[in-house]
Design a protein around this motif. Sequence first.
Motif, PDB file in Angstrom:
ATOM      1  N   ARG A  72       0.884  -1.164   0.000  1.00  8.58           N
ATOM      2  CA  ARG A  72       0.000   0.000   0.000  1.00  8.58           C
ATOM      3  C   ARG A  72       0.924   1.217   0.000  1.00  8.58           C
ATOM      4  O   ARG A  72       1.748   1.372   0.905  1.00  8.58           O
ATOM      5  CB  ARG A  72      -0.880   0.037   1.254  1.00  8.58           C
ATOM      6  CG  ARG A  72      -1.860  -1.134   1.389  1.00  8.58           C
ATOM      7  CD  ARG A  72      -2.900  -1.157   0.275  1.00  8.58           C
ATOM      8  NE  ARG A  72      -3.929  -2.181   0.453  1.00  8.58           N
ATOM      9  CZ  ARG A  72      -3.925  -3.380  -0.130  1.00  8.58           C
ATOM     10  NH1 ARG A  72      -2.919  -3.751  -0.903  1.00  8.58           N
ATOM     11  NH2 ARG A  72      -4.937  -4.224   0.056  1.00  8.58           N
ATOM     12  N   HIS A 108      -5.748  -8.632   0.196  1.00  5.48           N
ATOM     13  CA  HIS A 108      -5.447  -9.218   1.503  1.00  5.48           C
ATOM     14  C   HIS A 108      -6.624  -8.969   2.440  1.00  5.48           C
ATOM     15  O   HIS A 108      -7.589  -8.295   2.076  1.00  5.48           O
ATOM     16  CB  HIS A 108      -4.137  -8.645   2.073  1.00  5.48           C
ATOM     17  CG  HIS A 108      -4.188  -7.192   2.469  1.00  5.48           C
ATOM     18  ND1 HIS A 108      -3.094  -6.499   2.931  1.00  5.48           N
ATOM     19  CD2 HIS A 108      -5.194  -6.273   2.478  1.00  5.48           C
ATOM     20  CE1 HIS A 108      -3.420  -5.262   3.210  1.00  5.48           C
ATOM     21  NE2 HIS A 108      -4.689  -5.089   2.946  1.00  5.48           N
ATOM     22  N   HIS A 110      -7.434  -8.373   6.908  1.00  7.16           N
ATOM     23  CA  HIS A 110      -6.884  -8.228   8.263  1.00  7.16           C
ATOM     24  C   HIS A 110      -8.014  -7.885   9.218  1.00  7.16           C
ATOM     25  O   HIS A 110      -9.098  -7.443   8.792  1.00  7.16           O
ATOM     26  CB  HIS A 110      -5.766  -7.171   8.300  1.00  7.16           C
ATOM     27  CG  HIS A 110      -6.006  -5.962   7.454  1.00  7.16           C
ATOM     28  ND1 HIS A 110      -6.926  -5.008   7.784  1.00  7.16           N
ATOM     29  CD2 HIS A 110      -5.452  -5.573   6.273  1.00  7.16           C
ATOM     30  CE1 HIS A 110      -6.922  -4.063   6.855  1.00  7.16           C
ATOM     31  NE2 HIS A 110      -6.054  -4.382   5.908  1.00  7.16           N
ATOM     32  N   ARG A 116     -12.019   4.642   3.931  1.00  6.25           N
ATOM     33  CA  ARG A 116     -11.353   5.465   2.913  1.00  6.25           C
ATOM     34  C   ARG A 116     -12.236   6.679   2.681  1.00  6.25           C
ATOM     35  O   ARG A 116     -13.458   6.551   2.604  1.00  6.25           O
ATOM     36  CB  ARG A 116     -11.230   4.734   1.571  1.00  6.25           C
ATOM     37  CG  ARG A 116     -11.226   3.232   1.644  1.00  6.25           C
ATOM     38  CD  ARG A 116      -9.862   2.712   1.919  1.00  6.25           C
ATOM     39  NE  ARG A 116      -9.848   1.270   2.155  1.00  6.25           N
ATOM     40  CZ  ARG A 116      -8.779   0.651   2.618  1.00  6.25           C
ATOM     41  NH1 ARG A 116      -7.675   1.325   2.907  1.00  6.25           N
ATOM     42  NH2 ARG A 116      -8.801  -0.647   2.802  1.00  6.25           N
ATOM     43  N   HIS A 149      -9.745  -7.442   0.446  1.00  5.85           N
ATOM     44  CA  HIS A 149      -9.809  -6.175  -0.284  1.00  5.85           C
ATOM     45  C   HIS A 149      -8.558  -5.920  -1.101  1.00  5.85           C
ATOM     46  O   HIS A 149      -7.455  -6.256  -0.689  1.00  5.85           O
ATOM     47  CB  HIS A 149     -10.087  -4.998   0.658  1.00  5.85           C
ATOM     48  CG  HIS A 149      -9.099  -4.850   1.779  1.00  5.85           C
ATOM     49  ND1 HIS A 149      -9.097  -5.648   2.895  1.00  5.85           N
ATOM     50  CD2 HIS A 149      -8.079  -3.970   1.956  1.00  5.85           C
ATOM     51  CE1 HIS A 149      -8.126  -5.271   3.718  1.00  5.85           C
ATOM     52  NE2 HIS A 149      -7.488  -4.253   3.172  1.00  5.85           N
TER      53      HIS A 149
HETATM   54 FE   FE2 Z   1      -5.703  -3.515   3.991  1.00 10.03          FE
END
Ligand code: FE2
Length: 348
Positions: A72, A108, A110, A116, A149
């Motif tokens: 990211r 991934h 988590h 956002r 995502h």
């Molecule tokens: Fe993420």
Amino acid sequence: MASVPKPHSGAARQDLYRRIEKHNFAPLWEVYHELIPDQPMTPCKPAIWKWADARPYLMEAGALITAKEALRRVLVLQNPGMRGEACITQSLFAGYQLILPGEIAPSHRHTQSALRFVLEGSGAYTAVDGERTTMHPGDFIITPSWTWHDHGHEGSEPVVWLDGLDVRIVRTFAAQFHEPFPEEVQPVSRGEGASLARYGNNLKPLGAVAPFGKTSPIFSYPYGRSRETLARLAKEGDPDPCHGWKMEFINPLTGGHAMPTIAAFIQLIPKGFRTQPYRSTDGTVYSVVEGSGRVTVAGESFDFGPRDTFVAPSWMPLSIEADAECVLFSFSDLPAQDALGLWREKRA
Ligand code: FE2
Ligand code: GTQ
């Protein structure tokens, strides 16, 4: 026989501390007021991140590392009172994420929840558990805990959004899990807009089972709808003296907070209005969508304009002066505090 001790020399106390330390003990009385202060105590400071400073650095990072290599490509907004801790408030992480045309930020999941808030550019998408949503400035988008995502960009201009994550809340409980998806991009299984159509029109499917558990089943709240609501509200009745017209993004299945740990808001402050000082225990991050003015947090003032981010740490009084009609997006850890019975607020 034990009796009330006479005032003692510091040396004997220090000697005791040294000896008990080897056995993993420490004297509470030396740190009592630090552990249990009279009111919220945080190293976090009021601060602003100017878009004019951020944008060139983001573009420079864009030329130095790909989204794929970075996982990211994010510039962390570090609270100046907690540098190196990757947090903007004591509990929340914030960052500016850049994705360039043609790039992919690999899939991934988590346990940390993410939001956002789109700042600039259109055409990038984020995918959540098989559904993509195209990002436009002002859209509020949720990545629920433990959902797959990835982000991608099939448009033509750089896209930047503000990330907000509950990283430190999850860390407090040592409940962090992360897993990469076996492929870079997850398969698409629903059409774009499916979630919003199903849950975002004051209707719900019979027997609806929350697809994302404690998180809203709507994962994209388009700016057009939020803005329209604010415009309509501003035609009816008076603004709140502390908030102007402020609305919370909700989970339509519960009417409660959109996420279990983070609440998000959109507010309108009319031109020329000055809000009354307000404080609450949820340190809050603000992103300026429209307008300009000045924010004062605990006596420190900052001029703001579109895409600037500022923060009001816990319990520090905040007041806003709108030079032009302002729209502000904000988020905080209110739901987490609410769930634990901790949240307090105070009007001036
Ligand atoms: Fe993420
Ligand atoms: O976009 O998935 O700013 O996992 C920090 C962690 C963004 C993301 C961040 C993340 C992401």
